[in-house]
Structure formats: C-alpha cells, structure tokens
Write a protein that holds these residues in place. Structure first.
Motif, PDB file in Angstrom:
ATOM      1  N   ASP A 121     -76.078   1.496  12.480  1.00 39.23           N
ATOM      2  CA  ASP A 121     -76.530   1.810  13.836  1.00 39.23           C
ATOM      3  C   ASP A 121     -75.639   2.798  14.575  1.00 39.23           C
ATOM      4  O   ASP A 121     -76.061   3.433  15.523  1.00 39.23           O
ATOM      5  CB  ASP A 121     -76.630   0.533  14.669  1.00 39.23           C
ATOM      6  N   PHE A 122     -74.375   2.900  14.197  1.00 40.52           N
ATOM      7  CA  PHE A 122     -73.466   3.843  14.828  1.00 40.52           C
ATOM      8  C   PHE A 122     -72.485   4.362  13.780  1.00 40.52           C
ATOM      9  O   PHE A 122     -72.287   3.739  12.747  1.00 40.52           O
ATOM     10  CB  PHE A 122     -72.701   3.217  16.013  1.00 40.52           C
ATOM     11  N   LYS A 123     -71.914   5.508  14.075  1.00 42.11           N
ATOM     12  CA  LYS A 123     -70.968   6.103  13.132  1.00 42.11           C
ATOM     13  C   LYS A 123     -69.630   5.383  13.242  1.00 42.11           C
ATOM     14  O   LYS A 123     -69.070   5.273  14.321  1.00 42.11           O
ATOM     15  CB  LYS A 123     -70.794   7.591  13.445  1.00 42.11           C
ATOM     16  N   PHE A 139     -73.358  -4.644  12.726  1.00 38.78           N
ATOM     17  CA  PHE A 139     -72.341  -4.202  11.778  1.00 38.78           C
ATOM     18  C   PHE A 139     -72.132  -5.304  10.749  1.00 38.78           C
ATOM     19  O   PHE A 139     -72.548  -6.445  10.953  1.00 38.78           O
ATOM     20  CB  PHE A 139     -71.024  -3.796  12.462  1.00 38.78           C
ATOM     21  N   HIS A 140     -71.530  -4.958   9.625  1.00 33.19           N
ATOM     22  CA  HIS A 140     -71.348  -5.924   8.541  1.00 33.19           C
ATOM     23  C   HIS A 140     -70.243  -5.458   7.597  1.00 33.19           C
ATOM     24  O   HIS A 140     -69.720  -4.362   7.723  1.00 33.19           O
ATOM     25  CB  HIS A 140     -72.667  -6.102   7.769  1.00 33.19           C
ATOM     26  N   ASP A 141     -69.932  -6.326   6.640  1.00 32.60           N
ATOM     27  CA  ASP A 141     -69.040  -5.994   5.532  1.00 32.60           C
ATOM     28  C   ASP A 141     -69.952  -5.502   4.415  1.00 32.60           C
ATOM     29  O   ASP A 141     -70.799  -6.243   3.924  1.00 32.60           O
ATOM     30  CB  ASP A 141     -68.258  -7.239   5.099  1.00 32.60           C
ATOM     31  N   PRO A 150     -67.211   6.642  21.952  1.00 33.86           N
ATOM     32  CA  PRO A 150     -67.936   5.875  22.953  1.00 33.86           C
ATOM     33  C   PRO A 150     -69.403   5.658  22.568  1.00 33.86           C
ATOM     34  O   PRO A 150     -70.027   6.537  21.992  1.00 33.86           O
ATOM     35  CB  PRO A 150     -67.817   6.718  24.218  1.00 33.86           C
ATOM     36  N   LEU A 151     -69.900   4.471  22.887  1.00 26.64           N
ATOM     37  CA  LEU A 151     -71.290   4.107  22.608  1.00 26.64           C
ATOM     38  C   LEU A 151     -72.012   3.776  23.913  1.00 26.64           C
ATOM     39  O   LEU A 151     -71.407   3.294  24.866  1.00 26.64           O
ATOM     40  CB  LEU A 151     -71.356   2.879  21.688  1.00 26.64           C
ATOM     41  N   LYS A 152     -73.288   4.017  23.928  1.00 26.26           N
ATOM     42  CA  LYS A 152     -74.128   3.648  25.076  1.00 26.26           C
ATOM     43  C   LYS A 152     -74.375   2.138  25.065  1.00 26.26           C
ATOM     44  O   LYS A 152     -74.274   1.491  24.027  1.00 26.26           O
ATOM     45  CB  LYS A 152     -75.447   4.403  25.018  1.00 26.26           C
TER      46      LYS A 152
END
Length: 112
Positions: A69-71, A96-98, A88-90
């Motif tokens: 979902d994000f870098k 996120f995961h392993d 920064p994220l909105k």
C-alpha cells in the motif's frame, strides 16, 4: 554587554536544539516482530510526517517489514534491529506484513 548577548544567543541555540530533538523523538516508533507478529498492532503514526521506525526482530529467522500500500520496507536478520523511514503518508489505513510470513503477520498502519 557582549557577554550577555553571547549567553542569550547560546540559550536560544540550546532551546532550539532541545525543541528539534523533542520533535525528532516524537516521530520515532519502536516496533517488534516475534512469532511472526508485529507489536504494536495496529501501528499508528501521524499523517503528513516522516517517521523513523526501529524494528526489533525477536525471532531467529529473517523478517521483512513490507507493504503493497505504500513505499517502504526493510529486511531484518533474526535477533537484529534495523531502522528505516516511512512517510509522509496521507491519513488512512494501510496494510503491512512480514514478506516471509504474510499469512500470520499481516496488520495495519493507521495514519491520522
């Protein structure tokens, strides 16, 4: 007179340094992974802010913090600690995961 001005300037510099250090520590998060699960979960961070994540891998195997979902992401060998930045994220909710244990490790990053 010069001495007073110098002390005033030194006090101002010191106050600014303390404020910057406080601000930097406010944007630092400790995260751990154990038994292929992240703690804290979900993880919350402020919106529109670059955040330093320090990831402690308490497992003996390598873990990878990653998100589709994000870098951002980081490999951490078993028993090691690594730091990296996200954002920064909105505002929103991101997953996120392993990467090596996705089924058991998936959790959320809440940005507000």
């Amino acid at each position: 007179m010069k001495f007073r001005i110098t002390l005033s300037v030194a006090a101002l510099i010191l106050a600014s340094s303390v404020a910057m250090a406080q601000s930097a520590s406010d944007n630092a998060i400790e995260l751990s992974v154990q038994d292929h699960k992240f703690t804290p979960a979900p993880l919350s961070i402020p919106a529109d802010t670059k955040v330093k994540i320090t990831l402690h891998n308490l497992d003996s195997s390598t873990a990878e913090f990653i998100s589709d979902d994000f870098k951002g992401g980081k490999l951490v060998a078993g028993g090691k600690t690594a730091s990296f930045f996200i954002g920064p994220l909105k505002s929103g909710t991101y997953e996120f995961h392993d990467e090596y244990h996705e089924a058991s490790s998936t959790t959320q990053l809440i940005v507000k």
